[in-house]
Design a protein around this motif. Structure first.
Motif, mmCIF file in Angstrom:
data_model
loop_
_atom_site.group_PDB
_atom_site.id
_atom_site.type_symbol
_atom_site.label_atom_id
_atom_site.label_comp_id
_atom_site.label_asym_id
_atom_site.label_seq_id
_atom_site.Cartn_x
_atom_site.Cartn_y
_atom_site.Cartn_z
ATOM 1 N N VAL A 55 -2.799 -43.603 25.027
ATOM 2 C CA VAL A 55 -1.435 -44.134 24.908
ATOM 3 C C VAL A 55 -1.467 -45.654 24.770
ATOM 4 O O VAL A 55 -2.177 -46.319 25.517
ATOM 5 N N PRO A 56 -0.713 -46.196 23.815
ATOM 6 C CA PRO A 56 -0.579 -47.649 23.753
ATOM 7 C C PRO A 56 0.469 -48.103 24.761
ATOM 8 O O PRO A 56 1.551 -47.513 24.821
ATOM 9 N N SER A 57 0.154 -49.135 25.557
ATOM 10 C CA SER A 57 1.114 -49.575 26.589
ATOM 11 C C SER A 57 0.672 -50.914 27.173
ATOM 12 O O SER A 57 -0.522 -51.169 27.293
ATOM 13 N N PRO A 58 1.635 -51.738 27.585
ATOM 14 C CA PRO A 58 1.258 -52.901 28.401
ATOM 15 C C PRO A 58 0.798 -52.404 29.780
ATOM 16 O O PRO A 58 1.229 -51.321 30.205
ATOM 17 N N PRO A 59 -0.030 -53.174 30.479
ATOM 18 C CA PRO A 59 -0.571 -52.691 31.768
ATOM 19 C C PRO A 59 0.496 -52.323 32.794
ATOM 20 O O PRO A 59 0.399 -51.277 33.427
ATOM 21 N N LEU A 60 1.518 -53.168 32.956
ATOM 22 C CA LEU A 60 2.531 -52.885 33.974
ATOM 23 C C LEU A 60 3.250 -51.565 33.681
ATOM 24 O O LEU A 60 3.485 -50.760 34.584
ATOM 25 N N ALA A 61 3.567 -51.347 32.410
ATOM 26 C CA ALA A 61 4.256 -50.109 32.036
ATOM 27 C C ALA A 61 3.357 -48.903 32.288
ATOM 28 O O ALA A 61 3.828 -47.861 32.748
ATOM 29 N N ALA A 62 2.055 -49.031 32.011
ATOM 30 C CA ALA A 62 1.129 -47.902 32.233
ATOM 31 C C ALA A 62 1.082 -47.537 33.714
ATOM 32 O O ALA A 62 0.919 -46.364 34.068
ATOM 33 N N ILE A 63 1.256 -48.530 34.565
ATOM 34 C CA ILE A 63 1.274 -48.261 36.010
ATOM 35 C C ILE A 63 2.634 -47.677 36.413
ATOM 36 O O ILE A 63 2.705 -46.666 37.097
ATOM 37 N N ALA A 64 3.708 -48.301 35.947
ATOM 38 C CA ALA A 64 5.053 -47.835 36.321
ATOM 39 C C ALA A 64 5.291 -46.400 35.858
ATOM 40 O O ALA A 64 5.951 -45.620 36.542
ATOM 41 N N MET A 65 4.744 -46.050 34.700
ATOM 42 C CA MET A 65 4.940 -44.696 34.157
ATOM 43 C C MET A 65 3.904 -43.716 34.703
ATOM 44 O O MET A 65 3.903 -42.540 34.307
ATOM 45 N N GLN A 66 2.970 -44.209 35.511
ATOM 46 C CA GLN A 66 1.897 -43.374 36.093
ATOM 47 C C GLN A 66 0.901 -42.868 35.045
ATOM 48 O O GLN A 66 0.105 -41.977 35.331
ATOM 49 N N TRP A 67 0.949 -43.426 33.827
ATOM 50 C CA TRP A 67 -0.013 -42.984 32.802
ATOM 51 C C TRP A 67 -1.430 -43.370 33.201
ATOM 52 O O TRP A 67 -2.386 -42.728 32.809
ATOM 53 N N PHE A 68 -1.543 -44.409 33.977
ATOM 54 C CA PHE A 68 -2.883 -44.888 34.348
ATOM 55 C C PHE A 68 -3.630 -43.863 35.210
ATOM 56 O O PHE A 68 -4.841 -43.899 35.292
ATOM 57 N N THR A 69 -2.877 -42.949 35.828
ATOM 58 C CA THR A 69 -3.550 -41.945 36.672
ATOM 59 C C THR A 69 -4.219 -40.864 35.824
ATOM 60 O O THR A 69 -4.962 -40.056 36.336
ATOM 61 N N LYS A 70 -3.901 -40.838 34.545
ATOM 62 C CA LYS A 70 -4.472 -39.812 33.667
ATOM 63 C C LYS A 70 -5.475 -40.396 32.678
ATOM 64 O O LYS A 70 -5.903 -39.717 31.754
ATOM 65 N N THR A 71 -5.774 -41.675 32.812
ATOM 66 C CA THR A 71 -6.711 -42.325 31.888
ATOM 67 C C THR A 71 -7.737 -43.139 32.687
ATOM 68 O O THR A 71 -7.503 -43.442 33.867
ATOM 69 N N SER A 72 -8.840 -43.474 32.052
ATOM 70 C CA SER A 72 -9.900 -44.208 32.753
ATOM 71 C C SER A 72 -10.349 -45.467 32.022
ATOM 72 O O SER A 72 -11.117 -46.254 32.574
ATOM 73 N N TYR A 73 -9.933 -45.611 30.759
ATOM 74 C CA TYR A 73 -10.386 -46.738 29.948
ATOM 75 C C TYR A 73 -9.179 -47.498 29.394
ATOM 76 O O TYR A 73 -8.135 -46.901 29.139
ATOM 77 N N VAL A 74 -9.382 -48.784 29.201
ATOM 78 C CA VAL A 74 -8.310 -49.585 28.583
ATOM 79 C C VAL A 74 -8.950 -50.621 27.652
ATOM 80 O O VAL A 74 -9.964 -51.231 28.010
ATOM 81 N N THR A 75 -8.359 -50.749 26.467
ATOM 82 C CA THR A 75 -8.928 -51.707 25.510
ATOM 83 C C THR A 75 -8.561 -53.133 25.909
ATOM 84 O O THR A 75 -7.517 -53.375 26.521
ATOM 85 N N ASN A 76 -9.435 -54.029 25.528
ATOM 86 C CA ASN A 76 -9.256 -55.422 25.948
ATOM 87 C C ASN A 76 -8.890 -56.330 24.783
ATOM 88 O O ASN A 76 -8.850 -57.546 24.945
ATOM 89 N N THR A 77 -8.642 -55.722 23.623
ATOM 90 C CA THR A 77 -8.164 -56.501 22.478
ATOM 91 C C THR A 77 -6.673 -56.251 22.356
ATOM 92 O O THR A 77 -6.258 -55.089 22.265
ATOM 93 N N PRO A 78 -5.850 -57.319 22.420
ATOM 94 C CA PRO A 78 -4.397 -57.077 22.355
ATOM 95 C C PRO A 78 -4.005 -56.464 21.020
ATOM 96 O O PRO A 78 -4.398 -56.960 19.973
ATOM 97 N N MET A 79 -3.248 -55.375 21.090
ATOM 98 C CA MET A 79 -2.819 -54.726 19.846
ATOM 99 C C MET A 79 -1.573 -55.428 19.303
ATOM 100 O O MET A 79 -1.536 -55.865 18.168
ATOM 101 N N PHE A 80 -0.562 -55.519 20.145
ATOM 102 C CA PHE A 80 0.605 -56.332 19.753
ATOM 103 C C PHE A 80 1.343 -56.765 21.005
ATOM 104 O O PHE A 80 1.080 -56.253 22.101
#
Lengths: 287, 344
Positions: free
Chosen positions: B203-228
Motif C-alpha cells: 500500500v502506498p501511504s505516508p507513515p502516520l497514515a499507515a499507523i493510524a489506519m493500522q496498515w503497518f500491522t500487516k506489513t514489514s517493509y517500507v520504501t525509503n524513496t519518496p514517491m510523492f
C-alpha cells in the motif's frame, strides 16, 4: 506461642512458599473483595471519588508485600481504570493518561502471571496475536482490564503516533476476552468493540453495523440495566453517524433511569448519568 | 427635522445589525478528534471566535462524521456545510491541476516542496476561485512510501506486487500506467481487510497514515524513496466567503494561512515520529535513495505527466513550469540535493 506452633507456622510458610507479609495480604483479600463490591453499590459519587485513592494506595501497598498476586494486580488495573474513567478524564486528561498507564502496568504484570511471557507494548502485534491465543480463562481479568486501560491511555494521547500504533494490540487483548467469555464483566468486551468500530469513520477502520451489533449484544447481557452502554453508544456511534435523535433519546433515557435499576452496579450507573448530562450539553455543538 | 432624525436612527440600527451579525462556518475534516490536526483546527476556531468578537464562529465536524470528501463536497454545494480540510483526493475533484504538487518522484526534500508551492500558489488559488472555493490554508499529509509484505528494492519488485490504488484516483492511475503496474483498485475502507486476506500486499501511504489506519500491522517493509508528497488544503465555499465583511475575510485568511503552516510543521514532525515507531516495530527500510536510478524514476514521472496532460487532469504547461521551478531551485541550491526520506 509455643515452640511447636512456631514450627507449624514455619512449615506452612515453607510449604506454600509464602512470606509472613504475603500471608497477611492473602488473608486480607476477602475484605478487599468486599470493599470492591461495596464500592460498586455506592450511589454517592463524591464519597466514591474521595474513597477510591485510599483504596488504590492500599492495593498498591499490598502488592508491595505480595508482588506476584495476580488477583490484586487485576483489582489494581480495574481500580485505576474506574477511578480515572469515572472521576478524572473529563476534567484532567493528562492526569487520566498517567493513571490509565499505571493501571495497564498492573494488568501487564497480571498477564505475565497468567502465562503471557512478553511485554505487550514492546511486541509487534503480529507476534502478540498467537501468544494471546494461548491464554485461558484465568487471564480474563488481566486481558479485560489491560485492554481497557491501554485503549483509554491511547485515547488520552491521540496526538502521539507511538500510542496510536498500540491500538491494534488493545483490540487483540479484548478479542481474546470475547472468545473466552463474552459475558465477562457485564459484556464489557462488546462495549469495547462498540466504541472501537463506532468511533471512527469507515476509512479509518470504523464499521457502524458491527458497532451497533456489539452495543446490542452488550445490552442483551445486562437486559439494558447497565446504563454506560447507552452513553457510549450516544457519545461515539450516534455522534459519528450524526444521528442526533439517537444521541438525544439515549442520553435522556439514561438520565431518567431509576436509581435502583441495577444495585450491584449502582456506581457505574451514577457515573453514566453524570456523563450523560455532560454530553447532552454538547448536543448543539456536535450536531 | 423629524424625518431626518428617523433616517439617522434607521441607519444606526442597520449599522448595529450588521456589526452584530454572526456567521457560522460549518467545517468538516477527516482528522479524528484529539489528534494533532484536530487540536490545531479547534484552536483555530477558538481564535477566530475570539478575534472576531463572536461574529465568525466555526462548527467543526471532525473524524469524518460529515462523510468522506466527495460527501463533504456535495454537502457544501447544497449549503449544508461551508468548508473543509481536503486531501489531494478531494482537491482533485475541485481543481485537479493543483495536484501537480503531487506528481510522483518530483521532489527530493521538503525544501523543494516549500519553494515550488510558494511559487505556484497564486495560480492554484486562482484555480480554486474559478471553481467557487477560497483557499484559506495549505496543508501536507506527507511523503508517500510503499508499505509491503515483501521487500521492494526496485521498480521491478513493485511490478511483481499486488499494489492497492485508491479507486477512481486519476493521479494514481496515471502513475501505475506509466510504471506498467496493474494495481488493485479498492475503496480505502477495504484496504486493511485486503491486506489480511492477501488480495493486496503493498500500500502506498505516508507513515502516520499507515499507523493510524493500522496498515503497518500487516506489513514489514517500507520504501525509503519518496514517491510523492500528499497535499491538503483548508477550503471554504466562495458563496460563504463573499458574504463575509472584509475584516472577517481578512481574519479568516490570515489565521488560516498560519494554521496551515502550523499543520505542515506538525505533520512533518508526526511523520518523522512515525518512522521511529516503524523502526521500533522492526520495519526494514528498502529502496533507499540511490538504489534506483533517478533517470528511471524521472521517466515514470514524465510518462505519468504526459498521461495526465492528455486526459486534461493536469495541463502539460503547468507540469513544465513546475519542473522549471525545481530546476531553478536546484541550480541555486547545489548543496541541498539530498533525498530526504531517511528516518533519523
Amino acid at each position: 506461642m509455643n515452640l511447636n506452633s512456631l514450627y507449624a507456622a514455619a512449615l506452612i510458610l515453607l510449604l506454600t512458599g509464602c512470606s509472613m507479609n504475603q500471608m497477611v495480604v492473602r488473608t486480607s483479600t476477602p475484605m478487599l473483595t468486599g470493599g470492591i463490591t461495596a464500592m460498586n453499590h455506592e450511589t454517592d459519587l463524591k464519597l466514591a471519588k474521595d474513597a477510591m485513592p485510599a483504596s488504590l494506595k492500599m492495593l498498591e501497598g499490598m502488592l508491595v508485600n505480595d508482588p506476584d498476586n495476580s488477583l490484586l494486580q487485576g483489582y489494581a488495573a480495574q481500580g485505576f481504570y474506574g477511578y480515572s474513567y469515572g472521576f478524572i478524564e473529563d476534567d484532567d486528561p493528562h492526569r487520566a493518561s498517567a493513571l490509565y498507564q499505571r493501571g495497564f502496568a498492573h494488568a501487564q504484570q497480571a498477564l505475565h502471571a497468567a502465562g503471557l511471557k512478553l511485554d505487550v507494548l514492546g511486541t509487534r502485534q503480529q507476534d502478540l496475536e498467537p501468544a494471546v491465543a494461548h491464554l485461558d480463562r484465568k487471564a480474563l481479568p488481566a486481558l479485560f482490564w489491560g485492554a481497557s486501560c491501554l485503549a483509554k491511555w491511547i485515547d488520552m494521547n491521540r496526538n502521539d503516533p507511538l500510542m496510536i500504533a498500540q491500538l491494534g494490540k488493545a483490540a487483540v487483548l479484548m478479542d481474546r476476552v470475547l472468545q473466552l467469555d463474552d459475558s465477562y464483566y457485564y459484556g464489557g468486551a462488546h462495549l469495547f468493540f462498540g466504541v472501537y468500530y463506532g468511533s471512527r469513520a469507515p476509512m479509518f477502520g470504523g464499521d457502524y453495523a458491527r458497532s451497533r451489533q456489539e452495543f446490542a449484544l452488550a445490552r442483551k447481557i445486562t437486559a439494558g440495566k447497565l446504563l454506560i452502554g447507552d452513553v457510549l453508544y450516544a457519545q461515539y456511534l450516534a455522534r459519528q453517524q450524526q444521528d442526533r435523535l439517537a444521541f438525544h433519546d439515549k442520553l435522556t433515557a439514561v438520565i431518567a433511569a431509576p436509581p435502583d435499576l441495577f444495585p450491584e452496579m449502582a456506581l457505574v450507573n451514577k457515573i453514566a448519568q453524570r456523563k450523560a448530562r455532560m454530553l447532552l450539553k454538547l448536543e448543539k455543538e456536535w450536531f | 427635522m423629524m424625518k431626518r432624525a428617523l433616517l439617522i436612527l434607521a441607519l444606526l440600527c442597520a449599522g448595529t445589525a450588521q456589526a452584530t451579525e454572526q456567521y457560522v462556518l460549518k467545517f468538516a475534516t477527516l482528522a479524528p478528534a484529539g489528534t494533532s490536526w484536530m487540536n490545531i483546527l479547534d484552536d483555530w476556531a477558538k481564535q477566530v471566535a475570539h478575534d472576531s468578537g463572536g461574529r465568525l464562529v466555526f462548527k467543526m465536524y471532525p473524524g469524518g462524521v460529515a462523510g468522506d470528501e466527495p460527501d463533504v463536497l456535495r454537502k457544501i454545494r447544497f449549503g449544508q456545510l461551508q468548508g473543509g480540510a481536503f486531501s489531494g483526493h478531494g482537491i482533485g475533484l475541485i481543481y485537479s491541476p493543483a495536484r501537480v504538487l503531487e506528481m510522483p518522484f518530483l521532489y527530493r526534500n521538503v525544501q523543494e516542496i516549500d519553494y515550488v508551492r510558494e511559487h505556484l500558489m497564486p495560480e492554484i488559488d486562482a484555480g480554486f476561485r474559478a471553481n467557487h472555493f477560497e483557499e484559506i490554508g495549505w496543508m501536507e499529509i506527507g511523503f508517500v512510501r510503499f508499505f509491503s509484505r515483501k521487500p521492494i528494492n526496485s521498480i521491478d519488485d513493485l511490478r511483481k506486487s499486488r499494489v492497492w490504488m485508491w479507486q477512481g484516483d486519476a493521479l494514481g492511475q496515471a502513475f501505475f500506467d506509466a510504471t506498467d503496474i496493474s494495481p488493485v483498485p479498492l475503496s480505502i475502507a477495504d484496504v486493511y481487510t485486503s491486506l489480511s486476506t492477501g488480495l493486496i500486499d503493498t500500500v502506498p501511504s505516508p507513515p502516520l497514515a499507515a499507523i493510524a489506519m493500522q496498515w503497518f500491522t500487516k506489513t514489514s517493509y517500507v520504501t525509503n524513496t519518496p514517491m510523492f508528497d500528499a497535499i491538503g488544503a483548508l477550503l471554504v465555499d466562495e458563496r460563504f466567503f463573499k458574504k463575509l465583511p472584509p475584516d472577517l475575510q481578512k481574519l479568516l485568511k490570515t489565521t488560516g494561512t498560519a494554521v496551515g503552516e502550523h499543520l505542515i510543521a506538525e505533520t512533518r514532525k508526526d511523520n518523522a515520529k512515525s518512522l521511529d515507531v516503524l523502526k521500533q516495530n522492526g520495519f526494514k527500510f528498502t529502496m533507499n535513495p540511490g538504489d534506483v536510478k533517478e533517470s528511471e524514476l524521472f521517466d515514470i514521472r514524465d510518462k505519468a505527466a504526459a498521461l495526465l496532460a492528455k486526459s486534461g487532469y493536469i495541463p502539460q504547461d503547468m507540469f513544465d513550469r513546475t519542473r522549471k521551478l525545481l530546476d531553478k531551485y536546484r541550480a541555486a541550491h547545489p548543496q541541498d540535493q539530498s533525498v530526504q526520506a531517511q528516518p533519523h
